[in-house]
Enzyme design. Structure first.
Site, short mmCIF file in Angstrom:
data_model
loop_
_atom_site.label_atom_id
_atom_site.label_comp_id
_atom_site.label_asym_id
_atom_site.label_seq_id
_atom_site.Cartn_x
_atom_site.Cartn_y
_atom_site.Cartn_z
N SER A 67 15.82 10.71 10.48
CA SER A 67 16.88 9.86 11.01
C SER A 67 16.22 8.63 11.58
O SER A 67 15.03 8.63 11.91
CB SER A 67 17.64 10.59 12.12
OG SER A 67 18.47 9.67 12.83
N TYR B 213 17.92 16.33 19.39
CA TYR B 213 18.02 15.78 18.04
C TYR B 213 16.91 14.75 17.80
O TYR B 213 16.22 14.78 16.78
CB TYR B 213 19.40 15.15 17.86
CG TYR B 213 19.69 14.61 16.47
CD1 TYR B 213 20.16 15.46 15.47
CD2 TYR B 213 19.51 13.26 16.17
CE1 TYR B 213 20.45 14.97 14.20
CE2 TYR B 213 19.80 12.77 14.90
CZ TYR B 213 20.26 13.62 13.92
OH TYR B 213 20.54 13.14 12.67
N1 LIG Z 1 25.27 10.93 9.08
C1 LIG Z 1 24.39 10.11 9.60
O1 LIG Z 1 24.74 9.00 10.01
C2 LIG Z 1 22.93 10.51 9.68
C3 LIG Z 1 22.04 9.56 10.17
C4 LIG Z 1 20.70 9.87 10.22
C5 LIG Z 1 20.25 11.09 9.77
N2 LIG Z 1 21.12 12.02 9.30
C6 LIG Z 1 20.55 13.27 8.80
O2 LIG Z 1 20.88 13.42 7.43
C7 LIG Z 1 20.99 14.81 7.11
C8 LIG Z 1 22.35 15.11 6.52
O3 LIG Z 1 23.33 14.75 7.46
P1 LIG Z 1 24.89 14.70 7.13
O4 LIG Z 1 25.43 13.57 7.90
O5 LIG Z 1 25.10 14.79 5.67
O6 LIG Z 1 25.33 16.03 7.88
P2 LIG Z 1 26.54 17.05 7.62
O7 LIG Z 1 26.82 17.69 8.95
O8 LIG Z 1 27.64 16.37 6.90
O9 LIG Z 1 25.83 18.11 6.69
C9 LIG Z 1 24.81 18.94 7.17
C10 LIG Z 1 24.82 20.22 6.35
O10 LIG Z 1 23.83 21.12 6.85
C11 LIG Z 1 24.35 22.42 6.80
N3 LIG Z 1 23.63 23.30 7.73
C12 LIG Z 1 23.69 23.32 9.08
N4 LIG Z 1 22.90 24.29 9.55
C13 LIG Z 1 22.30 24.90 8.49
C14 LIG Z 1 21.38 25.97 8.34
N5 LIG Z 1 20.90 26.64 9.41
N6 LIG Z 1 20.99 26.31 7.09
C15 LIG Z 1 21.47 25.66 6.02
N7 LIG Z 1 22.35 24.65 6.09
C16 LIG Z 1 22.76 24.27 7.32
C17 LIG Z 1 25.82 22.25 7.17
O11 LIG Z 1 26.60 23.35 6.77
C18 LIG Z 1 26.17 20.96 6.41
O12 LIG Z 1 26.63 21.22 5.11
C19 LIG Z 1 20.70 15.56 8.40
O13 LIG Z 1 19.34 15.90 8.44
C20 LIG Z 1 21.02 14.54 9.46
O14 LIG Z 1 20.34 14.80 10.68
C21 LIG Z 1 22.46 11.76 9.26
#
Ligand SMILES: NC(=O)c1ccc[n+]([C@@H]2O[C@H](COP(=O)([O-])OP(=O)(O)OC[C@H]3O[C@@H](n4cnc5c(N)ncnc54)[C@H](O)[C@@H]3O)[C@@H](O)[C@H]2O)c1
Ligand SMILES: *[C@@H]1O[C@H](CO)[C@@H](O)[C@H](O)[C@H]1NC(C)=O
Length: 238
Positions: A129, A142
């Site tokens: 992130s 986080y």
């Molecule tokens: N959305 C943003 O703006 C953003 C920004 C920076 C980084 N990220 C990172 O990008 C990645 C994806 O984020 P996103 O926004 O698509 O999140 P999201 O919450 O939409 O999806 C995350 C997925 O991880 C799954 N998950 C949670 N715990 C789990 C476990 N123990 N085992 C297996 N699966 C598990 C959830 O069921 C979900 O499908 C993450 O690493 C997040 O930290 C997101």
């Protein structure tokens, strides 16, 4: 869902056979079905990335389904915590570290063993992130977990480079997903209010991050390892 689903779709459209892994079986199966519906090769394996046996099974099922493992994108994470460091929720801190930090570590452990056994290199992409270098308020667990993912990535890149296994991080910025919607709601703000963090004055769609993973996975990035690629519309440079 979110970036994980978009990544599977982008890779499938590029011709990859993809295995989707998620703790949420309903959503994961549906995502795999959607890809198959569009003519892609996809398989779902219910996985808890914080559990070593579960991740070991994921890699084994991947190999039994498609014969080998060339690329892995370690993306699963829990939503950010919501309190300042002086007041952090200890139970949620432990869960965030278990999923967001030990999760990618366990994924790499089993992926690296498989890729090493195959003996023809590979590419691993860990999703961190922008919080890996720009802290935000009220997300101590986080933010610490995402900083640590960068260290994990560099270590594996150093250790496995001689075998042709490349390991990189992507640092997404403001991406429109279920996670960011939940996070914004919890701090009482909107997507519009946050669009300014990017020079492009907009949020990204999840597939824009997936394109970064596709490049890092491909031979076009054959001399790229150990880096953190920001896909954040310039936010990291501000
Ligand atoms: N959305 C943003 O703006 C953003 C920004 C920076 C980084 N990220 C990172 O990008 C990645 C994806 O984020 P996103 O926004 O698509 O999140 P999201 O919450 O939409 O999806 C995350 C997925 O991880 C799954 N998950 C949670 N715990 C789990 C476990 N123990 N085992 C297996 N699966 C598990 C959830 O069921 C979900 O499908 C993450 O690493 C997040 O930290 C997101
Ligand atoms: C899976 O995700 C959907 C959509 O977010 C949610 O409604 C459902 O409760 C989740 N299932 C589990 C077991 O977490």
């Amino acid at each position: 869902m979110g970036m994980g689903k978009a990544t599977a779709m982008v890779f499938a459209a590029a011709g990859a056979s993809v295995v989707l892994a998620d703790i949420n079986e309903t959503m994961g199966r549906k995502a795999a079905e959607d890809i198959k519906h569009n003519g892609g090769k996809a398989h779902f394996v219910k996985t808890d990335v914080s559990n070593s046996e579960s991740v070991k099974n994921l890699v084994a099922e991947t190999v039994s389904q498609f014969g080998k493992l060339d690329v892995a994108v370690n993306n699963a994470a829990l939503t950010p915590d919501k309190t300042p460091t002086g007041d952090f929720d200890e139970a949620y801190f432990d869960r965030v570290i278990a999923v967001n930090l030990k999760g990618p570590a366990l994924c790499m452990k089993w992926e690296l063993q498989q890729m090493t056994k195959q003996g023809h290199g590979g590419s691993i992409i860990n999703i961190a992130s922008i919080n890996a270098f720009k802290p935000q308020y009220n997300m101590p667990a986080y933010t610490a977990s995402k900083h640590a993912v960068v260290g994990l990535t560099k270590t594996a890149a150093l250790e496995y480079g001689a075998q042709g296994i490349r390991v990189n991080t992507i640092a997404p910025g403001a991406i429109l997903t279920e996670m960011s919607a939940a996070s914004l709601k919890s701090i009482g703000t909107s997507h519009e209010a946050f669009a300014d963090v990017s020079y492009l004055k907009r949020w990204a769609a999840p597939h824009e991050v997936a394109q970064g993973s596709l490049w890092l996975a491909s031979d076009a990035a054959s001399y790229v390892t150990g880096i953190t690629l920001p896909v954040c519309g310039g936010y990291s440079t501000r």
